[in-house]
Design a protein around this motif. Structure first.
Motif, PDB file in Angstrom:
ATOM      1  N   THR A   6      68.918   0.898  28.271  1.00 53.72           N
ATOM      2  CA  THR A   6      67.487   0.855  28.101  1.00 53.72           C
ATOM      3  C   THR A   6      66.692   0.228  29.243  1.00 53.72           C
ATOM      4  N   PRO A   7      67.181  -0.831  29.941  1.00 46.26           N
ATOM      5  CA  PRO A   7      66.368  -1.411  30.999  1.00 46.26           C
ATOM      6  C   PRO A   7      66.151  -0.424  32.141  1.00 46.26           C
ATOM      7  N   SER A   8      64.997  -0.542  32.800  1.00 43.73           N
ATOM      8  CA  SER A   8      64.758   0.338  33.944  1.00 43.73           C
ATOM      9  C   SER A   8      65.747   0.005  35.040  1.00 43.73           C
ATOM     10  N   PRO A   9      66.261   1.016  35.769  1.00 44.10           N
ATOM     11  CA  PRO A   9      67.238   0.768  36.823  1.00 44.10           C
ATOM     12  C   PRO A   9      66.744  -0.217  37.875  1.00 44.10           C
ATOM     13  N   GLN A  10      65.460  -0.110  38.237  1.00 40.47           N
ATOM     14  CA  GLN A  10      64.928  -0.967  39.296  1.00 40.47           C
ATOM     15  C   GLN A  10      64.990  -2.442  38.937  1.00 40.47           C
ATOM     16  N   SER A  11      64.921  -2.766  37.663  1.00 38.23           N
ATOM     17  CA  SER A  11      64.935  -4.173  37.249  1.00 38.23           C
ATOM     18  C   SER A  11      66.337  -4.665  36.897  1.00 38.23           C
ATOM     19  N   ALA A  12      67.305  -3.752  36.870  1.00 39.61           N
ATOM     20  CA  ALA A  12      68.637  -4.122  36.409  1.00 39.61           C
ATOM     21  C   ALA A  12      69.394  -4.961  37.429  1.00 39.61           C
ATOM     22  N   HIS A  13      69.206  -4.677  38.724  1.00 37.68           N
ATOM     23  CA  HIS A  13      69.955  -5.386  39.761  1.00 37.68           C
ATOM     24  C   HIS A  13      69.283  -5.151  41.108  1.00 37.68           C
ATOM     25  N   PRO A  20      65.626   5.120  46.891  1.00 38.60           N
ATOM     26  CA  PRO A  20      64.637   6.216  46.897  1.00 38.60           C
ATOM     27  C   PRO A  20      64.594   6.930  45.546  1.00 38.60           C
ATOM     28  N   GLU A  21      63.471   7.551  45.261  1.00 36.20           N
ATOM     29  CA  GLU A  21      63.313   8.255  43.988  1.00 36.20           C
ATOM     30  C   GLU A  21      64.365   9.338  43.813  1.00 36.20           C
ATOM     31  N   GLU A  22      64.701  10.038  44.890  1.00 37.71           N
ATOM     32  CA  GLU A  22      65.698  11.102  44.800  1.00 37.71           C
ATOM     33  C   GLU A  22      67.060  10.544  44.393  1.00 37.71           C
ATOM     34  N   THR A  23      67.406   9.380  44.942  1.00 38.97           N
ATOM     35  CA  THR A  23      68.686   8.758  44.580  1.00 38.97           C
ATOM     36  C   THR A  23      68.675   8.319  43.125  1.00 38.97           C
ATOM     37  N   LEU A  27      71.146   9.544  40.069  1.00 36.45           N
ATOM     38  CA  LEU A  27      71.890   8.631  39.212  1.00 36.45           C
ATOM     39  C   LEU A  27      71.507   8.803  37.741  1.00 36.45           C
ATOM     40  N   GLU A  28      70.254   9.138  37.474  1.00 31.83           N
ATOM     41  CA  GLU A  28      69.835   9.420  36.102  1.00 31.83           C
ATOM     42  C   GLU A  28      70.600  10.626  35.551  1.00 31.83           C
ATOM     43  N   ILE A  29      70.704  11.672  36.351  1.00 36.43           N
ATOM     44  CA  ILE A  29      71.462  12.858  35.936  1.00 36.43           C
ATOM     45  C   ILE A  29      72.906  12.480  35.658  1.00 36.43           C
ATOM     46  N   TYR A  30      73.480  11.703  36.559  1.00 34.83           N
ATOM     47  CA  TYR A  30      74.860  11.229  36.426  1.00 34.83           C
ATOM     48  C   TYR A  30      75.029  10.448  35.128  1.00 34.83           C
ATOM     49  N   ALA A  31      74.124   9.528  34.863  1.00 36.47           N
ATOM     50  CA  ALA A  31      74.197   8.712  33.646  1.00 36.47           C
ATOM     51  C   ALA A  31      74.155   9.581  32.393  1.00 36.47           C
ATOM     52  N   LEU A  85      81.512   8.928  43.913  1.00 32.79           N
ATOM     53  CA  LEU A  85      80.429   9.844  43.587  1.00 32.79           C
ATOM     54  C   LEU A  85      79.071   9.165  43.713  1.00 32.79           C
ATOM     55  N   VAL A  86      79.017   7.873  43.424  1.00 32.66           N
ATOM     56  CA  VAL A  86      77.772   7.122  43.642  1.00 32.66           C
ATOM     57  C   VAL A  86      77.436   7.094  45.136  1.00 32.66           C
ATOM     58  N   THR A  87      78.456   6.908  45.974  1.00 36.31           N
ATOM     59  CA  THR A  87      78.250   6.953  47.428  1.00 36.31           C
ATOM     60  C   THR A  87      77.692   8.297  47.845  1.00 36.31           C
ATOM     61  N   ALA A  88      78.234   9.372  47.303  1.00 36.66           N
ATOM     62  CA  ALA A  88      77.758  10.714  47.653  1.00 36.66           C
ATOM     63  C   ALA A  88      76.312  10.928  47.228  1.00 36.66           C
ATOM     64  N   ILE A  89      75.954  10.469  46.039  1.00 34.18           N
ATOM     65  CA  ILE A  89      74.565  10.608  45.579  1.00 34.18           C
ATOM     66  C   ILE A  89      73.626   9.801  46.473  1.00 34.18           C
ATOM     67  N   LYS A  90      74.072   8.631  46.885  1.00 33.58           N
ATOM     68  CA  LYS A  90      73.265   7.793  47.774  1.00 33.58           C
ATOM     69  C   LYS A  90      72.958   8.501  49.088  1.00 33.58           C
ATOM     70  N   TYR A  91      73.934   9.246  49.613  1.00 31.28           N
ATOM     71  CA  TYR A  91      73.780   9.883  50.924  1.00 31.28           C
ATOM     72  C   TYR A  91      73.489  11.373  50.819  1.00 31.28           C
ATOM     73  N   ALA A  92      72.922  11.791  49.692  1.00 34.56           N
ATOM     74  CA  ALA A  92      72.693  13.224  49.457  1.00 34.56           C
ATOM     75  C   ALA A  92      71.829  13.875  50.531  1.00 34.56           C
ATOM     76  N   ASP A  93      70.917  13.140  51.134  1.00 38.68           N
ATOM     77  CA  ASP A  93      70.015  13.709  52.141  1.00 38.68           C
ATOM     78  C   ASP A  93      70.416  13.357  53.565  1.00 38.68           C
ATOM     79  N   GLU A  94      71.588  12.763  53.746  1.00 37.92           N
ATOM     80  CA  GLU A  94      72.024  12.348  55.076  1.00 37.92           C
ATOM     81  C   GLU A  94      72.809  13.476  55.753  1.00 37.92           C
ATOM     82  N   PRO A  95      72.376  13.909  56.940  1.00 38.32           N
ATOM     83  CA  PRO A  95      73.121  14.956  57.655  1.00 38.32           C
ATOM     84  C   PRO A  95      74.546  14.508  57.948  1.00 38.32           C
ATOM     85  N   GLY A  96      75.492  15.380  57.662  1.00 41.75           N
ATOM     86  CA  GLY A  96      76.885  15.092  57.969  1.00 41.75           C
ATOM     87  C   GLY A  96      77.614  14.236  56.957  1.00 41.75           C
TER      88      GLY A  96
END
Length: 218
Positions: A6-13, A20-23, A27-31, A85-96
């Motif tokens: 229930t807590p918002s992700p931004q306030s959790a840690h 970024p919003e995209e990340t 993670l929301e989709i993943y959850a 997979l969290v690492t991959a989601i974090k770098y989803a917009d990073e070339p290479g």
């Protein structure tokens, strides 16, 4: 579908605060997929699902933060996708950027592939035992990760080829990490350092590099 907690992700840690919003969307989709699939495939315990954003997401994010320049990752025994997979989601917009996820359980592989499709994460699933997949994996790897998989000495055996080629091992370890370090520092082959975990005071991130000039540039 509501979030798995229930807590918002931004306030959790703090590790989640500036994502970024995209990340966060990834993670929301993943959850939500973890919640949907958990009845069919044993992915995470119900108790830890209630603390998903800190126990699994923030804990995974600190792994990539430990080697900030690494974009080509190999994740050993990926399971439900932590940390790879969290690492991959974090770098989803990073070339290479690419994360190779190695997992032997076919049901978990199916889950990982589904999350990758839904999030467009730059990850590749290698479904098979580490002993068979790793010798055939001929890719340039910047960093190797693993979480709750095996003793450090065993992990070094799996990752030896990649660390020998310049990758950094980043292994999440619990309360017994000191005993594992004593067992693993053999003949000065590796340069091993530790970082305090940002999600569990008793845990550590163990960073492993080969003992050679010019390594550790990340």
């Amino acid at each position: 579908m509501p979030r798995a907690n229930t807590p918002s992700p931004q306030s959790a840690h703090p590790l989640l605060a500036d994502l970024p919003e995209e990340t966060l969307r990834g993670l929301e989709i993943y959850a939500n997929l973890l919640e949907k699939w958990r009845h069919a495939v044993k992915l995470v315990g119900k108790a830890t699902l209630n603390d998903l954003w800190v126990r699994h997401f923030a804990d995974s994010l600190q792994v990539s933060c430990a080697v900030p320049g690494a974009r080509r990752w190999l994740d050993l025994g990926s399971g439900a996708g932590f940390p790879g997979l969290v690492t991959a989601i974090k770098y989803a917009d990073e070339p290479g950027a690419v994360v190779h996820l190695v997992e032997a359980d076919r049901r978990k592989c199916a889950f990982l592939q589904h999350v990758i499709r839904e999030t467009s994460a730059p990850a590749i699933v290698h479904c098979g035992r580490l002993e068979k997949v790793l010798p055939a994996l001929d890719q340039t790897i910047d960093a190797v990760s693993a979480r709750a998989l095996a003793p450090l000495e065993t992990l070094l055996g799996y990752a030896e080829k990649f660390i020998g080629e310049g990758a950094v091992g980043v292994f999440s370890k619990g309360k017994q990490f000191e005993a594992e370090l004593v067992d693993s520092v053999k003949a000065g082959k590796y340069f091993i350092t530790t970082m305090e975990s940002q999600t569990c005071p008793a845990a550590r991130l163990v960073l492993v590099r080969r003992r050679a000039a010019g390594v550790g540039q990340f």
